[in-house]
Design an enzyme around this catalytic site. Structure first.
Site, short mmCIF file in Angstrom:
data_model
loop_
_atom_site.label_atom_id
_atom_site.label_comp_id
_atom_site.label_asym_id
_atom_site.label_seq_id
_atom_site.Cartn_x
_atom_site.Cartn_y
_atom_site.Cartn_z
N GLU A 1 -86.23 -8.74 24.51
CA GLU A 1 -87.80 -9.54 23.42
C GLU A 1 -88.91 -9.07 23.89
O GLU A 1 -89.59 -9.90 23.21
CB GLU A 1 -87.38 -11.37 24.44
N HIS B 1 -85.40 -6.04 28.74
CA HIS B 1 -86.35 -7.34 28.40
C HIS B 1 -86.38 -7.02 26.77
O HIS B 1 -87.49 -6.57 25.57
CB HIS B 1 -87.61 -7.80 28.29
N CYS C 1 -82.79 -9.27 32.73
CA CYS C 1 -83.09 -8.40 34.16
C CYS C 1 -82.98 -9.20 35.06
O CYS C 1 -82.52 -9.03 35.79
CB CYS C 1 -85.20 -8.28 33.42
#
Length: 285
Positions: A223, A221, A131
Site C-alpha cells: 500500500e 507494505h 508486516c
C-alpha cells in the site's frame, strides 16, 4: 470501481469523497500504524481502482494505549473492535505496526489481538495481515517464531521465486515483476503449515497463504505510496539512527523509482477475488 470510508479521520475531516456503492465488499481494517490518516489514504487509494466496490470500516483495539492520537479522538473517528465484532464482514485487514522488536507478550494489545484472530475464523471470509501483523498472526496460528535482524530490511524487493499456481499471483508474468516495499527489523524462520506464494532469495518470504483458514500474509507494505520509504528514511536519519538508504528505491540521481504500483494493484485485486469466490456465508452489514 470505488472505495469508501465508513469512518476514520479522512472521512471525519471530509478529506475523502465517498460515493454511492453497488454491493461493496465490506472490509474491517484494524489500523495499527501511528500515521492513521496516511495509512487510511494509502489503502483507500489502493482499493479505489479494483474491479469491486469496497467499503472500509476502521477499527482499533481498546486495550492499546496510543502515543500519537488521543483516546477521545480515536473513539470519535474509529470503531472499537469490541463494537465492530458484533457484525460480520467480508474480510479483515490488520496493518503493520512499528513494534517488531518487542516480544509479542510486551505488546499491550496482544491478548486482544489473539481474540481478534479467533473471531476472524467465524465472522469474515478472508483475512489479510501485513508486516508485523503477518508475523503476529503466523505466530498465533502456526507457532512460527519471528527473529530479529542485524540490519533492517528496507527497500523495494522483487520476487525470485513464485508459486505460479497460486491465485494470489494471477497476472504476474515474470517473478521479478512482483515488487513489494519492505520496512522491518524482523523476519520469520523455520515455518510450516503455510504456503509460500512469493519469496526473495535475500529476505525470504514476501507473500504467504493459508487457504485452509482463509488467511494471507504479506511481509511488506504494497500500500505504500511513492514517497513513503523516503519519509521513513529521513525520519530515521533525523533521529541519528544508523540506517542505509532503502535498496532498489532511488535511481542514480537520487530520484524515487515508483516500481511497485502494478504489483500493489494485482496483489490486492487477487486477494479481493478470493473474497468474491467464497460462498456467501456471512450477511452483508
Amino acid at each position: 470501481m470505488t472505495a469508501n470510508a465508513k469512518n476514520g479521520f479522512l472521512e471525519a475531516y471530509q478529506e475523502w469523497q465517498n460515493v454511492r456503492l453497488s454491493n461493496p465488499v465490506n472490509i474491517l481494517m484494524l489500523n495499527l500504524m501511528p500515521t492513521k490518516k496516511t495509512t487510511e489514504r494509502q489503502f483507500l487509494k489502493a482499493f479505489n481502482h479494483m474491479k469491486q466496490d469496497v467499503s472500509l470500516t476502521f477499527a482499533y483495539p481498546a486495550s492499546h494505549s496510543f502515543k500519537n492520537t488521543s483516546a477521545a479522538l480515536m473513539a470519535k473517528s474509529y470503531t472499537k473492535f469490541s463494537e465492530a465484532s458484533k457484525n460480520n464482514y467480508d474480510a479483515l485487514i490488520i496493518t503493520g505496526a512499528p513494534i517488531e522488536t518487542l516480544t509479542f507478550d510486551q505488546v499491550d494489545y496482544w491478548q486482544e489481538f489473539k481474540q481478534i484472530i479467533a473471531w476472524s475464523h467465524h465472522h469474515v471470509k478472508q483475512s489479510l495481515f501485513e508486516c508485523w501483523a503477518a508475523q503476529a498472526a503466523l505466530a498465533v496460528e502456526f507457532n512460527i517464531k519471528k527473529v530479529n535482524l542485524d540490519e533492517k530490511t528496507f527497500g523495494i524487493y522483487s520476487a525470485t521465486e513464485i508459486d505460479k499456481e497460486s491465485p494470489l499471483v494471477t497476472g504476474i508474468r515474470k517473478k521479478k515483476e512482483l515488487k513489494i516495499p519492505q520496512s522491518r527489523h524482523t523476519t520469520i524462520e523455520h515455518f510450516s503449515g503455510v504456503k509460500v506464494v512469493a519469496s526473495n532469495a535475500e529476505i525470504g518470504p514476501m507473500i504467504l497463504h493459508a487457504p485452509q483458514i482463509n488467511q494471507t500474509y504479506l511481509t511488506g507494505h504494497p500500500e505504500y505510496e511513492a514517497d513513503t520509504l523516503e519519509v521513513e528514511y529521513k525520519r530515521d536519519l533525523n533521529k541519528k539512527e544508523q540506517i542505509l538508504a532503502p535498496k532498489n528505491y532511488f535511481d542514480g540521481d537520487g530520484r524515487i523509482r515508483y516500481t511497485w504500483q502494478n504489483s500493489r494493484q494485482l496483489i490486492y485485486q487477487n486477494w479481493l477475488n478470493l473474497i468474491s469466490k467464497a460462498d456467501n456465508t456471512f450477511a452483508k452489514i
